[in-house]
Design a protein around this motif. Structure first.
Motif, PDB file in Angstrom:
ATOM      1  N   VAL A   8     -25.087 -40.497  -0.156  1.00 20.69           N
ATOM      2  CA  VAL A   8     -24.013 -41.169   0.576  1.00 20.69           C
ATOM      3  C   VAL A   8     -22.998 -41.704  -0.423  1.00 20.69           C
ATOM      4  CG1 VAL A   8     -23.435 -43.001   2.212  1.00 20.69           C
ATOM      5  CG2 VAL A   8     -25.672 -41.871   2.349  1.00 20.69           C
ATOM      6  N   THR A   9     -21.736 -41.321  -0.261  1.00 28.64           N
ATOM      7  CA  THR A   9     -20.679 -41.861  -1.123  1.00 28.64           C
ATOM      8  C   THR A   9     -20.055 -43.083  -0.460  1.00 28.64           C
ATOM      9  OG1 THR A   9     -18.840 -40.538  -0.218  1.00 28.64           O
ATOM     10  CG2 THR A   9     -20.196 -39.517  -1.945  1.00 28.64           C
ATOM     11  N   GLY A  10     -19.538 -43.992  -1.298  1.00 30.50           N
ATOM     12  CA  GLY A  10     -19.006 -45.244  -0.760  1.00 30.50           C
ATOM     13  C   GLY A  10     -20.085 -46.034  -0.069  1.00 30.50           C
ATOM     14  N   LEU A  15     -19.058 -48.385   6.541  1.00 31.08           N
ATOM     15  CA  LEU A  15     -19.776 -47.273   7.147  1.00 31.08           C
ATOM     16  C   LEU A  15     -20.754 -46.633   6.177  1.00 31.08           C
ATOM     17  CD1 LEU A  15     -16.968 -45.526   9.248  1.00 31.08           C
ATOM     18  CD2 LEU A  15     -18.889 -46.887  10.096  1.00 31.08           C
ATOM     19  N   GLY A  16     -20.401 -46.572   4.893  1.00 36.27           N
ATOM     20  CA  GLY A  16     -21.307 -45.984   3.914  1.00 36.27           C
ATOM     21  C   GLY A  16     -22.616 -46.741   3.829  1.00 36.27           C
ATOM     22  N   VAL A  86     -23.288 -37.272   2.933  1.00 36.27           N
ATOM     23  CA  VAL A  86     -22.334 -38.059   3.714  1.00 36.27           C
ATOM     24  C   VAL A  86     -21.131 -38.362   2.826  1.00 36.27           C
ATOM     25  CG1 VAL A  86     -21.911 -40.166   5.020  1.00 36.27           C
ATOM     26  CG2 VAL A  86     -24.173 -39.091   5.098  1.00 36.27           C
ATOM     27  N   ASN A  87     -20.022 -37.697   3.115  1.00 42.75           N
ATOM     28  CA  ASN A  87     -18.767 -37.944   2.409  1.00 42.75           C
ATOM     29  C   ASN A  87     -18.045 -39.092   3.103  1.00 42.75           C
ATOM     30  OD1 ASN A  87     -18.432 -36.045   0.190  1.00 42.75           O
ATOM     31  ND2 ASN A  87     -18.382 -34.427   1.743  1.00 42.75           N
ATOM     32  N   ASN A  88     -18.245 -40.292   2.576  1.00 42.52           N
ATOM     33  CA  ASN A  88     -17.691 -41.484   3.214  1.00 42.52           C
ATOM     34  C   ASN A  88     -16.654 -42.199   2.351  1.00 42.52           C
ATOM     35  OD1 ASN A  88     -17.773 -44.053   5.004  1.00 42.52           O
ATOM     36  ND2 ASN A  88     -18.432 -44.776   2.983  1.00 42.52           N
ATOM     37  N   ALA A  89     -16.714 -42.059   1.031  1.00 37.28           N
ATOM     38  CA  ALA A  89     -15.829 -42.819   0.142  1.00 37.28           C
ATOM     39  C   ALA A  89     -14.361 -42.561   0.478  1.00 37.28           C
ATOM     40  CB  ALA A  89     -16.101 -42.443  -1.311  1.00 37.28           C
ATOM     41  N   GLY A  90     -13.575 -43.624   0.451  1.00 38.36           N
ATOM     42  CA  GLY A  90     -12.160 -43.450   0.718  1.00 38.36           C
ATOM     43  C   GLY A  90     -11.427 -44.780   0.795  1.00 38.36           C
TER      44      GLY A  90
END
Length: 253
Positions: A8-10, A15-16, A86-90
């Motif tokens: 999991v990023t972020g 949400l991360g 899970v691409n969450n970082a942003g």
């Protein structure tokens, strides 16, 4: 049997953090990615204690080539397969496009579009070889309305997720763009946005967004819009003039 591993990023907030929590509770070992090593370790300690799973931390700045390379290497490691990405970082930019520097916009586009694309490219070969895998790309309802470069990047991510699910779903790899509306997290506070114009009914809770997003991913859906209220609103945007949709989307600046 070995537990599946989710990266999991972020992962230290918002949400991360909730994705990490729910995946840990469902007995996934975890790889947590964020910039702050101390916050990562604190989160890892809690998850190890609460969920009884193995938790690895991977400090990385995902707007840099080195940071993306380190996470890509972990995703591509055949000795330690990752079952869920899970691409969450942003982040978002509070100013309008013309008020930001081109460097700020480039970093913004990198974290929202190029980084998840590179991480997907790293993890897909192993998933396809094993014939199973799950990828969740955290997008936004901004993907469906005129919302500056943020909405444009999220539109790309949503469209790419639809393509990827269509192409790789039959081979066992489910790809979903999770597109929430306003969520009670640190996201807006970090960007310095004024949220006074957002009505109470428009807010969602992170646990619901993640729960519905993971369920839709498990069901093989390419796009997940948590809550009926937002699903209905996004269906109506097809019939609403761009100016009206843009006005609604610009709340929270």
């Amino acid at each position: 049997m070995a537990r599946p591993t989710a990266l999991v990023t972020g992962a230290t907030s918002g949400l991360g953090a909730e994705f990490a929590q729910q995946l840990g509770r469902s007995q996934h070992d975890l790889v947590l990615v964020a910039r702050d090593a101390a916050r990562l370790e604190a989160k890892a300690v809690r998850l190890r204690s609460e969920c009884g799973v193995h938790v690895e931390i991977l400090p990385a700045d995902l707007v840099t080539d080195d940071g993306v390379a380190s996470v890509s290497a972990r995703l591509a490691d055949p000795a330690r397969p990752v079952s869920v990405l899970v691409n969450n970082a942003g982040f978002s930019l509070v100013k309008h496009f013309e008020q930001n520097t081109v460097e700020e916009e480039a970093r913004h586009l990198r974290i929202l579009a190029r980084t998840p694309m590179e991480l997907m490219h790293a993890v897909l070969p192993g998933m396809l070889e094993r014939g199973q895998g799950r990828i969740v790309n955290v997008s936004s309802v901004s993907a469906f309305i005129p919302r500056g470069s943020y909405g444009a990047a999220k539109s790309w991510l949503t469209s790419f997720s639809r393509f990827a699910n269509l192409r790789y779903g039959p081979r066992g790899v489910k790809v979903t763009a999770v597109c929430p509306g306003f969520v009670h997290t640190e996201f807006h506070a970090r960007m310095g946005a004024n949220m006074g114009g957002v009505r109470p009914w428009m807010w969602l809770h992170a646990d619901r967004v993640v729960r519905e997003g993971l369920a839709d991913n498990a069901a093989g859906k390419a796009v997940s819009i948590p809550s009926r209220r937002y699903a209905t609103l996004m269906a109506l945007t097809r019939f609403v003039p761009d100016g009206l949709a843009a006005s609604a989307g610009n709340r929270g600046r």
